[in-house]
Design a protein around this motif. Structure first.
Motif, PDB file in Angstrom:
ATOM      1  N   MET A   1      53.014  24.751  33.616  1.00  0.00           N
ATOM      2  CA  MET A   1      52.303  25.361  34.720  1.00  0.00           C
ATOM      3  C   MET A   1      53.048  26.622  35.146  1.00  0.00           C
ATOM      4  O   MET A   1      54.256  26.600  35.322  1.00  0.00           O
ATOM      5  CB  MET A   1      52.218  24.365  35.879  1.00  0.00           C
ATOM      6  N   LEU A   2      52.330  27.711  35.285  1.00  0.00           N
ATOM      7  CA  LEU A   2      52.922  28.957  35.753  1.00  0.00           C
ATOM      8  C   LEU A   2      53.092  28.929  37.270  1.00  0.00           C
ATOM      9  O   LEU A   2      52.320  28.276  37.976  1.00  0.00           O
ATOM     10  CB  LEU A   2      52.046  30.143  35.363  1.00  0.00           C
ATOM     11  N   ASN A   3      54.074  29.668  37.742  1.00  0.00           N
ATOM     12  CA  ASN A   3      54.323  29.814  39.173  1.00  0.00           C
ATOM     13  C   ASN A   3      54.032  31.257  39.554  1.00  0.00           C
ATOM     14  O   ASN A   3      54.707  32.174  39.069  1.00  0.00           O
ATOM     15  CB  ASN A   3      55.784  29.485  39.485  1.00  0.00           C
ATOM     16  N   ILE A   4      53.031  31.464  40.394  1.00  0.00           N
ATOM     17  CA  ILE A   4      52.651  32.795  40.851  1.00  0.00           C
ATOM     18  C   ILE A   4      53.220  32.970  42.257  1.00  0.00           C
ATOM     19  O   ILE A   4      52.953  32.162  43.144  1.00  0.00           O
ATOM     20  CB  ILE A   4      51.115  32.961  40.877  1.00  0.00           C
ATOM     21  N   VAL A   5      54.003  34.042  42.442  1.00  0.00           N
ATOM     22  CA  VAL A   5      54.676  34.272  43.712  1.00  0.00           C
ATOM     23  C   VAL A   5      54.159  35.569  44.329  1.00  0.00           C
ATOM     24  O   VAL A   5      54.177  36.617  43.672  1.00  0.00           O
ATOM     25  CB  VAL A   5      56.207  34.367  43.522  1.00  0.00           C
ATOM     26  N   LEU A   6      53.709  35.490  45.581  1.00  0.00           N
ATOM     27  CA  LEU A   6      53.304  36.675  46.335  1.00  0.00           C
ATOM     28  C   LEU A   6      54.305  36.866  47.467  1.00  0.00           C
ATOM     29  O   LEU A   6      54.440  36.003  48.338  1.00  0.00           O
ATOM     30  CB  LEU A   6      51.898  36.521  46.913  1.00  0.00           C
ATOM     31  N   GLU A  26      45.269  26.502  36.480  1.00  0.00           N
ATOM     32  CA  GLU A  26      46.212  25.420  36.733  1.00  0.00           C
ATOM     33  C   GLU A  26      47.628  25.955  36.948  1.00  0.00           C
ATOM     34  O   GLU A  26      48.598  25.485  36.364  1.00  0.00           O
ATOM     35  CB  GLU A  26      46.171  24.390  35.602  1.00  0.00           C
ATOM     36  N   SER A  27      47.716  26.979  37.789  1.00  0.00           N
ATOM     37  CA  SER A  27      48.991  27.585  38.160  1.00  0.00           C
ATOM     38  C   SER A  27      49.316  27.244  39.609  1.00  0.00           C
ATOM     39  O   SER A  27      48.420  26.958  40.398  1.00  0.00           O
ATOM     40  CB  SER A  27      48.910  29.109  38.014  1.00  0.00           C
ATOM     41  N   ASN A 134      43.885  41.854  40.497  1.00  0.00           N
ATOM     42  CA  ASN A 134      43.686  42.216  39.092  1.00  0.00           C
ATOM     43  C   ASN A 134      44.999  42.141  38.328  1.00  0.00           C
ATOM     44  O   ASN A 134      45.041  41.673  37.187  1.00  0.00           O
ATOM     45  CB  ASN A 134      43.093  43.625  38.972  1.00  0.00           C
ATOM     46  N   SER A 135      46.072  42.607  38.940  1.00  0.00           N
ATOM     47  CA  SER A 135      47.386  42.570  38.296  1.00  0.00           C
ATOM     48  C   SER A 135      47.796  41.135  37.968  1.00  0.00           C
ATOM     49  O   SER A 135      48.268  40.851  36.864  1.00  0.00           O
ATOM     50  CB  SER A 135      48.442  43.210  39.198  1.00  0.00           C
ATOM     51  N   VAL A 136      47.612  40.250  38.913  1.00  0.00           N
ATOM     52  CA  VAL A 136      47.942  38.844  38.677  1.00  0.00           C
ATOM     53  C   VAL A 136      47.090  38.299  37.536  1.00  0.00           C
ATOM     54  O   VAL A 136      47.597  37.605  36.643  1.00  0.00           O
ATOM     55  CB  VAL A 136      47.772  38.001  39.958  1.00  0.00           C
ATOM     56  N   ALA A 137      45.810  38.634  37.516  1.00  0.00           N
ATOM     57  CA  ALA A 137      44.920  38.150  36.460  1.00  0.00           C
ATOM     58  C   ALA A 137      45.355  38.649  35.082  1.00  0.00           C
ATOM     59  O   ALA A 137      45.335  37.886  34.106  1.00  0.00           O
ATOM     60  CB  ALA A 137      43.480  38.564  36.757  1.00  0.00           C
ATOM     61  N   VAL A 140      48.752  36.669  34.236  1.00  0.00           N
ATOM     62  CA  VAL A 140      48.504  35.238  34.041  1.00  0.00           C
ATOM     63  C   VAL A 140      47.693  35.023  32.762  1.00  0.00           C
ATOM     64  O   VAL A 140      47.981  34.104  31.981  1.00  0.00           O
ATOM     65  CB  VAL A 140      47.794  34.619  35.260  1.00  0.00           C
ATOM     66  N   GLY A 141      46.703  35.864  32.523  1.00  0.00           N
ATOM     67  CA  GLY A 141      45.896  35.736  31.308  1.00  0.00           C
ATOM     68  C   GLY A 141      46.734  35.844  30.048  1.00  0.00           C
ATOM     69  O   GLY A 141      46.587  35.042  29.115  1.00  0.00           O
ATOM     70  N   GLU A 142      47.619  36.818  29.992  1.00  0.00           N
ATOM     71  CA  GLU A 142      48.486  36.986  28.819  1.00  0.00           C
ATOM     72  C   GLU A 142      49.470  35.821  28.715  1.00  0.00           C
ATOM     73  O   GLU A 142      49.694  35.295  27.610  1.00  0.00           O
ATOM     74  CB  GLU A 142      49.243  38.309  28.893  1.00  0.00           C
TER      75      GLU A 142
END
Length: 150
Positions: A1-6, A26-27, A134-137, A140-142
């Motif tokens: 699972m990826l962790n996305i941090v803002l 599923e991040s 968009n940047s996160v997408a 995360v997509g890659e």
């Protein structure tokens, strides 16, 4: 699972859209205060639609509190328009931390100095940056493509 941090997100619609992306990929979403909005803001909920209840989200009072939760700081990747290495050149792994700064100014020099892995998103010189959602997408997509092999 990826962790996305803002780090210190300012615009509720962006955070809501990123939350929806996290549910769909599923991040996990990690939000570092202060915010430019109230977490129950109707725009945040609208952008996240009814998916927000399924979001794995953690809030931190500051960067130091968030950093105390990271088991391997070598797997933290900070996104910066000033970085030289493209996210497309990076090898992502399950559990990586993808860190994005606030919409108006990105990540501070203090936060950038805490980690060595800085990545950029290639873009035309006609713009300063992409919208954060968009940047996160993109990233995360890659990362998901690499991790799943699909």
């Amino acid at each position: 699972m990826l962790n996305i941090v803002l780090v210190e997100p300012e615009i509720p619609n962006n955070t809501g859209n990123i939350g929806r992306l996290c549910v769909g990929t599923e991040s996990r979403l990690h939000l570092i205060h202060p915010f430019g909005f109230v977490i129950n803001d109707k725009n945040l909920k609208r952008s996240g639609l009814d998916y927000w209840v399924h979001l794995d989200v953690t809030e931190y009072k500051n960067v130091a509190e968030w950093m105390s939760q990271i088991p391997d700081k070598s797997r933290v990747f900070l996104m910066s328009s000033h970085a030289e290495k493209s996210y497309l050149e990076n090898q992502f792994q399950d559990g990586d931390w993808l860190v994005f700064g606030k919409e108006s100014v990105g990540l501070s020099t203090e936060v950038l100095a805490l980690f060595e892995n800085h990545l950029t998103i290639p873009m035309s010189p006609l713009i300063r940056s992409f919208n954060i959602a968009n940047s996160v997408a993109f990233v995360v997509g890659e990362a998901k493509r690499q991790i799943t092999g699909l």
